[in-house]
Motif scaffolding. Structure first.
Motif, mmCIF file in Angstrom:
data_model
loop_
_atom_site.group_PDB
_atom_site.id
_atom_site.type_symbol
_atom_site.label_atom_id
_atom_site.label_comp_id
_atom_site.label_asym_id
_atom_site.label_seq_id
_atom_site.Cartn_x
_atom_site.Cartn_y
_atom_site.Cartn_z
ATOM 1 N N THR A 152 -33.707 11.029 -33.192
ATOM 2 C CA THR A 152 -32.484 11.161 -34.014
ATOM 3 C C THR A 152 -31.280 10.550 -33.314
ATOM 4 O OG1 THR A 152 -32.122 13.362 -33.082
ATOM 5 C CG2 THR A 152 -33.332 13.233 -35.149
ATOM 6 N N LYS A 153 -31.217 10.666 -31.983
ATOM 7 C CA LYS A 153 -30.081 10.106 -31.249
ATOM 8 C C LYS A 153 -30.074 8.586 -31.309
ATOM 9 C CE LYS A 153 -28.912 13.734 -27.944
ATOM 10 N NZ LYS A 153 -28.751 14.077 -26.514
ATOM 11 N N LEU A 154 -31.261 7.991 -31.261
ATOM 12 C CA LEU A 154 -31.324 6.528 -31.326
ATOM 13 C C LEU A 154 -30.878 6.003 -32.684
ATOM 14 C CD1 LEU A 154 -34.677 5.821 -29.438
ATOM 15 C CD2 LEU A 154 -32.368 5.182 -28.706
ATOM 16 N N GLN A 155 -31.113 6.789 -33.737
ATOM 17 C CA GLN A 155 -30.653 6.365 -35.062
ATOM 18 C C GLN A 155 -29.136 6.473 -35.191
ATOM 19 O OE1 GLN A 155 -32.975 8.865 -37.699
ATOM 20 N NE2 GLN A 155 -34.507 7.270 -38.003
ATOM 21 N N PRO A 202 -30.707 -10.047 -40.210
ATOM 22 C CA PRO A 202 -30.680 -8.944 -41.178
ATOM 23 C C PRO A 202 -31.490 -7.751 -40.665
ATOM 24 C CG PRO A 202 -32.162 -10.665 -41.923
ATOM 25 C CD PRO A 202 -31.490 -11.198 -40.693
ATOM 26 N N LYS A 203 -31.061 -6.546 -41.016
ATOM 27 C CA LYS A 203 -31.776 -5.338 -40.608
ATOM 28 C C LYS A 203 -32.981 -5.071 -41.510
ATOM 29 C CE LYS A 203 -27.615 -3.000 -38.893
ATOM 30 N NZ LYS A 203 -26.723 -1.818 -39.063
ATOM 31 N N ALA A 204 -32.851 -5.436 -42.775
ATOM 32 C CA ALA A 204 -33.917 -5.138 -43.733
ATOM 33 C C ALA A 204 -35.186 -5.888 -43.368
ATOM 34 C CB ALA A 204 -33.470 -5.498 -45.146
ATOM 35 N N HIS A 223 -34.289 1.693 -41.156
ATOM 36 C CA HIS A 223 -33.738 3.020 -40.872
ATOM 37 C C HIS A 223 -32.291 2.951 -40.391
ATOM 38 C CE1 HIS A 223 -38.091 4.658 -40.059
ATOM 39 N NE2 HIS A 223 -37.917 4.187 -41.292
ATOM 40 N N LEU A 224 -31.825 1.768 -40.067
ATOM 41 C CA LEU A 224 -30.479 1.611 -39.480
ATOM 42 C C LEU A 224 -29.524 0.880 -40.416
ATOM 43 C CD1 LEU A 224 -31.603 0.525 -35.888
ATOM 44 C CD2 LEU A 224 -30.931 2.808 -36.621
#
Length: 244
Positions: A152-155, A202-204, A223-224
C-alpha cells in the motif's frame, strides 16, 4: 431677494445671545445670602454682554453665529447610533478569489515544458539521491520489509527522482527505457535517460521496476493511474494483477 432682506429674516447676534441667555436662571436668593461662605463671586460684566463678546471673538462671521445659535437652541435631541451595513458576501469573495489558469492556458504558456538545455541526466542525479533518503524513511526499511504494508505504501509513494525501468508494455518500443522521473501526471511519467533524452511513458498497460536498497520492486502502471498528490490520500483496495 436682496441680501438686506435675507439679513432681516435672520436673527441678529444680539437676538441669538438673548435666546442663549434665556436658557439660564439666576441663583435663588437663599443661596446668594451665603455667597461669601460658598466662595461665589459677582461676574465682572453682565452675562448678556459677555455672551455677545464671546461669540464675536469665537466666530468672526456673524451670519454663521446666528445660524449656529438657532440650530443649537431650537433643535431637538438627536440620538447618535452606529448603523452597521452588511457587505455583499458574494462580491467580497469574488474580489478576493484568485484566478487560476485552466489546462488550456497552461498548455499554451508551456509552463510544464522542460527546455532542451535542462534535459540533462546529470542535473537530476541529486534529485535521485534525495529520493533514496525519502523512500527509506517512508518505508521504514531499518525495521525490515513488511510485504503487507509495503504494497500500500508503494502505491501512495512519490516517485519524482526515482530511476524506473520499463520491463513490459503493449508497445514494444517502450521496453528497456530507463531514467529519472522528472514529471508525473495522472496517465504518464516523463523521464530523463542517460542519453539526455526526455521520454514520455504511459502508465496504462505498462509494468515498471524500481530498485530500493538492492531489492527490485515491480510497479503496475494501471494501479498508479492517479496524481501523486491524490494517491497519498486514497485508500487502495487489493486488486488482482493481470499480466500483460
Amino acid at each position: 431677494m436682496s441680501s438686506s432682506q435675507v439679513a432681516a429674516d435672520q436673527p441678529s447676534t444680539s437676538q441669538a445671545a438673548d435666546m442663549y441667555y434665556g436658557a439660564y436662571n439666576e441663583l435663588p436668593k437663599e443661596i446668594l445670602k451665603h455667597k461669601e461662605r460658598l466662595g461665589l463671586q459677582e461676574p465682572a460684566q453682565h452675562p448678556h454682554v459677555f455672551i455677545q463678546s464671546f461669540l464675536k471673538k469665537s466666530v468672526p462671521d456673524r451670519r454663521r453665529v446666528d445660524q449656529q445659535m438657532i440650530k443649537l437652541l431650537s433643535s431637538k435631541a438627536v440620538v447618535m447610533d452606529v448603523v452597521k451595513t452588511k457587505k455583499n458576501s458574494k462580491t467580497v469573495s469574488q474580489s478576493k478569489k484568485k484566478r487560476v489558469l485552466n489546462a488550456k492556458e497552461r498548455r499554451k504558456l508551456k509552463i510544464y515544458d522542460i527546455k532542451p538545455e535542462h534535459q540533462r541526466y546529470v542535473m537530476y542525479e541529486p534529485l535521485y539521491f534525495l529520493w533514496q533518503d525519502y523512500i527509506k524513511d517512508y518505508l521504514d526499511i531499518e525495521k525490515g520489509f513488511n510485504k503487507v504494508t509495503m504494497e500500500t505504501k508503494l502505491q501512495k509513494a512519490d516517485y519524482h527522482g526515482s530511476i524506473i525501468t520499463v520491463t513490459k508494455s503493449k508497445c514494444p518500443s517502450y521496453v528497456g527505457i530507463s531514467g529519472i522521473v522528472v514529471q508525473e501526471t495522472k496517465n504518464v511519467w516523463k523521464i530523463i535517460t542517460k542519453e539526455n533524452k526526455l521520454k514520455t511513458i504511459p502508465k496504462a498497460n505498462t509494468i515498471f521496476c524500481v530498485e530500493i536498497e538492492g531489492i527490485v520492486v515491480t510497479l503496475y502502471g494501471n494501479h498508479l493511474r492517479r496524481k501523486s498528490s491524490e494517491r497519498s490520500v486514497k485508500k487502495f483496495k487489493s486488486k488482482n494483477t493481470i499480466d500483460l
